[in-house]
Design an enzyme around this catalytic site. Structure first.
Site, PDB file in Angstrom:
ATOM      1  N   HIS A 110       0.685  -0.976   0.048  1.00 55.50           N
ATOM      2  CA  HIS A 110      -0.038  -0.186   0.107  1.00 55.50           C
ATOM      3  C   HIS A 110       0.588   1.436   0.047  1.00 55.50           C
ATOM      4  CE1 HIS A 110       0.321  -0.142   4.562  1.00 55.50           C
ATOM      5  NE2 HIS A 110       0.385   1.038   4.191  1.00 55.50           N
ATOM      6  N   ASP A 140       0.431  -7.612   1.585  1.00 53.19           N
ATOM      7  CA  ASP A 140       0.949  -6.276   1.624  1.00 53.19           C
ATOM      8  C   ASP A 140       1.947  -6.320   1.326  1.00 53.19           C
ATOM      9  OD1 ASP A 140       0.308  -3.851   1.898  1.00 53.19           O
ATOM     10  OD2 ASP A 140       0.171  -3.520   4.163  1.00 53.19           O
ATOM     11  N   SER A 213       4.684   2.559   7.811  1.00 50.13           N
ATOM     12  CA  SER A 213       4.278   1.688   7.218  1.00 50.13           C
ATOM     13  C   SER A 213       5.476   0.936   6.211  1.00 50.13           C
ATOM     14  CB  SER A 213       2.762   1.870   5.972  1.00 50.13           C
ATOM     15  OG  SER A 213       1.951   1.837   6.861  1.00 50.13           O
TER      16      SER A 213
END
Length: 464
Positions: A110, A140, A213
């Site tokens: 993402h 992911d 992230s």
């Protein structure tokens, strides 16, 4: 006898010693941060954003200014000449880590999704353009490549050996603040999130914020045991609940992306669900465990091996505690390999052999009913009225208990009752009439092109 002032001094000394003992047990992260920070990178991307993405029709100004809303809406709409809406570039930031000395870098899918340009900033200040090698939305995980050699790398560890309560460290770029270190403990393992039942996430209380992230999660040995991926937040910031992708899952994905740019994973063609305490009672199980097979894909590997109502207890020698535990185990098996599957079938344990195949897009068997058909007589039982249709025994109306509290709805197709397949409404009533009061039975319901077992408690007079 000690003087009062001497007692106070001794007490202070004892308390200080106790405090030092406790402090001495706390981990020291300074050396770990120094050694590993050079291999953690900041990732920035540019994306082309259309007005439809940033200003949906339902967007409203905080002040509920209707005039302002109308002006904004007109500004972003197409003009009367048929011109295109105005596009612009948006910047986003994330983290990542160097996987190999020849320039492979790991981050989240993402972080780089829909990116037109990706830039990697190294700890020495260099900024390098990165190419996307491959990306896997389901886990992911994304793999990037920069034109550089001799880069510092991190040591990979095993997430399987992590224990709840163990200290962990994260390094990343929250809000663009490069190489920020935060620490905490493992709060839980094997977490299944609402929108993702494939990754058994590591839950921690490490402070993770936007920008973290894709960054690494370390154990006390300085090994990467996870990739920070998501947070649970009602404010948009850290609230004490963070999730990381286990390195045991990530490693295989990274290697596949590195070797062929895409991920192929094992598949057996079943839809499973968790077993509640009531369903465990209906299957005569001592406790809720395993993955309950709710539906079998007719063209899948399990079509001639597993049945609806089977409870998968272990797969390829690995215990299956719940439905969320099955997909990552199946996905890790090499395609074409035959494995042993232990199931509970009709109260008896059986060991079956199943060959894992490559996953392909599948849609559950349609259970749509024919709308234009001759009226059929309705039969009432168990708090509902059922009727024969081309799709099977369909619920025409829910009138009372136990159907209502079970969660049965109008339009549901009843495929099984108490482990017995159904072919007609009359057969449904016959089976229902034989059910004992006080017993909990499993009802297999097909709804919205999917199937699920529900637990129904049979009360006295419920079969009227």
């Amino acid at each position: 006898m000690l003087m009062p002032w001497l007692r106070v001094v001794l007490l202070v000394c004892v308390m200080s010693s106790a405090g030092m003992a406790v402090a001495g047990e706390l981990p020291q992260f300074t050396e770990m941060v120094k050694q590993n920070s050079p291999a953690v990178v900041n990732i920035s991307t540019k994306q082309s954003i259309s007005p439809q993405k940033i200003l949906p029709d339902e967007l409203r100004s905080p002040e509920t200014d209707e005039l302002f809303d109308e002006l904004m809406k007109r500004f972003f709409e197409r003009d009367g000449s048929g011109g295109q809406p105005f596009d612009f570039d948006s910047d986003s930031r994330g983290s990542g880590f160097i996987y190999s000395q020849d320039g492979y870098i790991v981050t989240n899918h993402h972080v780089v999704k829909d990116a037109n340009a990706i830039t990697i900033k190294l700890s020495d200040g260099r900024e390098l353009a990165a190419q996307l090698v491959g990306s896997d939305a389901r886990t992911d995980i994304a793999l990037l490549k920069v034109a550089a050699t001799g880069l510092p790398v991190l040591r990979m560890g095993k997430s399987e050996t992590l224990e709840v309560g163990e200290w962990v460290l994260a390094i990343g770029s929250p809000f663009g603040f490069d190489h920020s270190a935060t620490a905490g403990i493992v709060s839980a393992k094997g977490r299944s999130l609402p929108d993702d039942n494939y990754v058994p996430f590591i839950q921690t209380d490490v402070a993770i914020n936007p920008g973290n992230s894709g960054g690494p999660l370390f154990n006390l040995a300085g090994e990467v045991v996870g990739i920070n991926s998501q947070i649970y937040s009602r404010s948009g910031g850290f609230m004490g609940v963070s999730f990381a992708i286990p390195m045991d899952i990530a490693h295989g994905v990274i290697e596949q992306l590195k070797n062929k740019g895409v991920v192929s994973r094992g598949w057996i063609g079943v839809y499973v669900q968790d077993i509640s305490a009531d369903l465990a009672e209906s299957f005569n199980m001592a406790k809720p465990e395993g993955a309950l097979v709710a539906q079998v894909v007719l063209t899948g590997p399990a079509a001639r091996v597993l049945n609806q109502g089977d409870v998968i207890l272990s797969f390829a020698g690995k215990p299956i505690a719940n439905a969320a535990a099955l997909p990552p185990v199946v996905g890790s098996i090499p395609i074409g390999e035959a494995v042993a599957v232990e199931v509970l079938r009709e109260g008896k344990r059986e060991t079956l052999t199943l060959t894992v195949r490559e996953q392909v897009p599948q849609t559950p068997k349609s259970v749509e009913t024919a709308l234009e058909q001759q009226p059929a007589p309705m039969i009432g039982t168990l708090g509902m009225q059922v009727v024969n249709t081309e799709a099977g025994v369909m619920v025409e109306a829910v009138m009372g208990e136990p159907a209502r509290s079970t969660g049965i709805a109008k339009g549901d197709i009843i495929a099984q009752l108490d482990g017995k397949p159904l072919t007609s409404a009359a057969e449904f009533k016959t089976i229902a009439a034989a059910l004992e009061a006080g017993k909990t039975v499993a009802v297999l319901v097909q709804r919205d092109n999917s199937a699920r077992f529900l637990a129904m408690k049979i009360e006295a007079n419920a079969r009227e």
